[in-house]
Design a protein around this motif. Structure first.
Motif, mmCIF file in Angstrom:
data_model
loop_
_atom_site.group_PDB
_atom_site.id
_atom_site.type_symbol
_atom_site.label_atom_id
_atom_site.label_comp_id
_atom_site.label_asym_id
_atom_site.label_seq_id
_atom_site.Cartn_x
_atom_site.Cartn_y
_atom_site.Cartn_z
ATOM 1 N N SER A 214 2.470 -3.146 -2.499
ATOM 2 C CA SER A 214 3.124 -4.332 -1.924
ATOM 3 C C SER A 214 3.742 -4.024 -0.567
ATOM 4 O O SER A 214 3.752 -4.876 0.332
ATOM 5 C CB SER A 214 4.210 -4.844 -2.880
ATOM 6 O OG SER A 214 3.643 -5.297 -4.086
ATOM 7 N N SER A 215 4.265 -2.798 -0.405
ATOM 8 C CA SER A 215 4.879 -2.419 0.867
ATOM 9 C C SER A 215 3.864 -2.487 2.008
ATOM 10 O O SER A 215 4.214 -2.851 3.146
ATOM 11 C CB SER A 215 5.456 -0.997 0.773
ATOM 12 O OG SER A 215 4.447 -0.059 0.407
ATOM 13 N N ASN A 216 2.612 -2.171 1.719
ATOM 14 C CA ASN A 216 1.572 -2.256 2.754
ATOM 15 C C ASN A 216 1.245 -3.705 3.101
ATOM 16 O O ASN A 216 1.016 -4.040 4.271
ATOM 17 C CB ASN A 216 0.314 -1.527 2.291
ATOM 18 C CG ASN A 216 0.444 -0.019 2.418
ATOM 19 O OD1 ASN A 216 1.441 0.480 2.916
ATOM 20 N ND2 ASN A 216 -0.549 0.716 1.948
ATOM 21 N N PHE A 217 1.221 -4.552 2.085
ATOM 22 C CA PHE A 217 0.996 -5.977 2.355
ATOM 23 C C PHE A 217 2.135 -6.540 3.204
ATOM 24 O O PHE A 217 1.905 -7.335 4.116
ATOM 25 C CB PHE A 217 0.873 -6.758 1.047
ATOM 26 C CG PHE A 217 -0.507 -6.745 0.450
ATOM 27 C CD1 PHE A 217 -1.562 -7.385 1.081
ATOM 28 C CD2 PHE A 217 -0.758 -6.095 -0.752
ATOM 29 C CE1 PHE A 217 -2.836 -7.377 0.546
ATOM 30 C CE2 PHE A 217 -2.026 -6.075 -1.298
ATOM 31 C CZ PHE A 217 -3.078 -6.719 -0.649
ATOM 32 N N ILE A 218 3.360 -6.134 2.908
ATOM 33 C CA ILE A 218 4.523 -6.616 3.674
ATOM 34 C C ILE A 218 4.403 -6.207 5.136
ATOM 35 O O ILE A 218 4.600 -7.022 6.052
ATOM 36 C CB ILE A 218 5.830 -6.087 3.049
ATOM 37 C CG1 ILE A 218 6.052 -6.731 1.674
ATOM 38 C CG2 ILE A 218 7.017 -6.366 3.969
ATOM 39 C CD1 ILE A 218 7.145 -6.074 0.845
ATOM 40 N N ILE A 338 -5.178 3.991 2.574
ATOM 41 C CA ILE A 338 -5.501 2.886 3.485
ATOM 42 C C ILE A 338 -4.200 2.342 4.057
ATOM 43 O O ILE A 338 -3.350 1.840 3.310
ATOM 44 C CB ILE A 338 -6.282 1.778 2.744
ATOM 45 C CG1 ILE A 338 -7.563 2.344 2.132
ATOM 46 C CG2 ILE A 338 -6.600 0.618 3.694
ATOM 47 C CD1 ILE A 338 -8.266 1.396 1.178
ATOM 48 N N GLY A 339 -4.017 2.442 5.364
ATOM 49 C CA GLY A 339 -2.774 2.018 5.999
ATOM 50 C C GLY A 339 -2.822 0.587 6.505
ATOM 51 O O GLY A 339 -3.888 0.071 6.833
ATOM 52 N N PRO A 340 -1.670 -0.090 6.584
ATOM 53 C CA PRO A 340 -1.636 -1.486 7.067
ATOM 54 C C PRO A 340 -2.081 -1.626 8.521
ATOM 55 O O PRO A 340 -2.626 -2.667 8.900
ATOM 56 C CB PRO A 340 -0.165 -1.880 6.887
ATOM 57 C CG PRO A 340 0.588 -0.609 6.777
ATOM 58 C CD PRO A 340 -0.350 0.390 6.169
#
Length: 353
Positions: A214-218, A338-340
């Protein structure tokens, strides 16, 4: 114990099918008046993977009568598909369903994917000359198939198309399809802002090990919000409510959309410029609607179940654990690879083209 019980059930099915089949007249395959039943009683992605086979069959046999046996949910997926003549659902009683199927005089049955053990045996006692499937995909009931194809670990669309070789049909994979009415599209045209880019983000999945953190989606949502004049929609099912609200609490400018039935959800996605999703049903639905799509994969392999459309892009990293726990995994470390920022760069490219 579970395996023993399944083996016992399969023996009973074998005896029953053999006994009933003895009294049945078989409907021989007639390519000029072909009558086909396709079994597809699983989830959204599995259902959509069947659609290239529908169009291929009608391309080779324009006059064929093509029916699908599915669930009530699957019926929504196949609704309005011009290649499907009739949809049968499992909501009927078994005996009533058997009578309906028997009456249609099907000549060939294709077992694409079923969750219910009884579906394949049921299809073997409706009079079809051929029952076609893939080895090791029938819950131990391969012995009921008249034509069994090897599971060559190919894409799920290709696996389904391979079965059509039982009718001497040799086809290349094509994209998925989903058919909305104009009314279904129009109801969401009023809902979205016409002069803004529109992006839907689906951060959940049925299986937790497929979920990008979720932190990556944020972080990705903030990058999109800061760089574009954009409307962002956060989508999910009721059981993903906590994930949606967690993300929205950190990005209050997103709009949460949930509790839509499948066709209304498709209507919403049809208005998007881009859909970003984990490896789950809405990603396949966006592809079927010809919407640009980004799929985030690991440890599942997109070569087996990823989008095929030229407007789709996949981020994939191999699993990090030597032994993948799959559904038992509590912390999908492989997805942290996989990074944001890299996903955002691809979003910029797709939104600009």
């Amino acid at each position: 114990m579970k395996k023993l019980l399944s083996k016992y059930k399969n023996k009973i099915f074998k005896i029953l099918v053999k006994a009933i089949s003895f009294f049945l007249k078989k409907n021989c395959v007639d390519s000029k008046n072909l009558r086909v039943l396709i079994l597809s009683t699983t989830g959204l992605g599995d259902s959509l993977w069947a659609t290239p086979a529908f169009s291929t069959l009608k391309q080779y046999f324009p006059n064929a009568y093509l029916a699908v046996l599915t669930t009530s949910f699957g019926a929504q997926v196949f609704q309005n598909n011009p290649h499907v003549n009739q949809i049968f659902t499992l909501s009927s009683s078994l005996f009533s369903l058997w009578k309906k199927l028997r009456k249609e005089k099907f000549q060939i049955v294709f077992h694409f994917h079923t969750s219910q053990r009884f579906v394949l045996p049921l299809s073997c006692i409706i009079g079809a000359e051929k029952v076609v499937g893939t080895k090791n995909k029938c819950k131990g009931l391969d012995f009921l198939l008249t034509n069994a194809f090897e599971d060559n670990k190919t894409h799920e669309v290709v696996r389904r198309l391979k079965q059509l070789e039982a009718l001497q049909v040799f086809a290349k994979p094509s994209t998925l399809s989903f058919y909305l009415t104009e009314k279904e599209k129009e109801q969401f045209q009023k809902f979205v802002t016409p002069d803004k880019l529109k992006v839907a983000i689906h951060p959940g999945a049925k299986d937790g090990y497929k979920c990008w953190p979720s932190s990556n989606f944020i972080k990705l949502i903030h990058l999109l919000h800061n760089d574009f004049s954009i409307d962002l929609y956060l989508t999910g099912s009721p059981h993903e409510k906590s994930t949606l609200h967690k993300i929205a609490s950190e990005a209050p400018f997103v709009q949460i959309v949930q509790n839509l039935d499948m066709r209304k959800f498709a209507g919403l996605l049809s208005q998007m410029d881009l859909v970003i999703s984990n490896d789950t049903g809405p990603m396949h639905l966006a592809e079927a609607l010809n919407i640009k799509t980004i799929g985030i994969f690991s440890p599942t392999n997109p070569n087996l179940c990823g989008p095929l459309s030229k407007d789709s892009h996949v981020f994939y990293k191999k699993k990090t654990c030597s032994f993948c726990m799959a559904r038992k995994c509590k912390e999908p470390f492989c997805l942290y690879q996989i990074g944001p920022e890299e996903v955002f760069e691809k979003c910029k490219f797709l939104l600009a083209h």
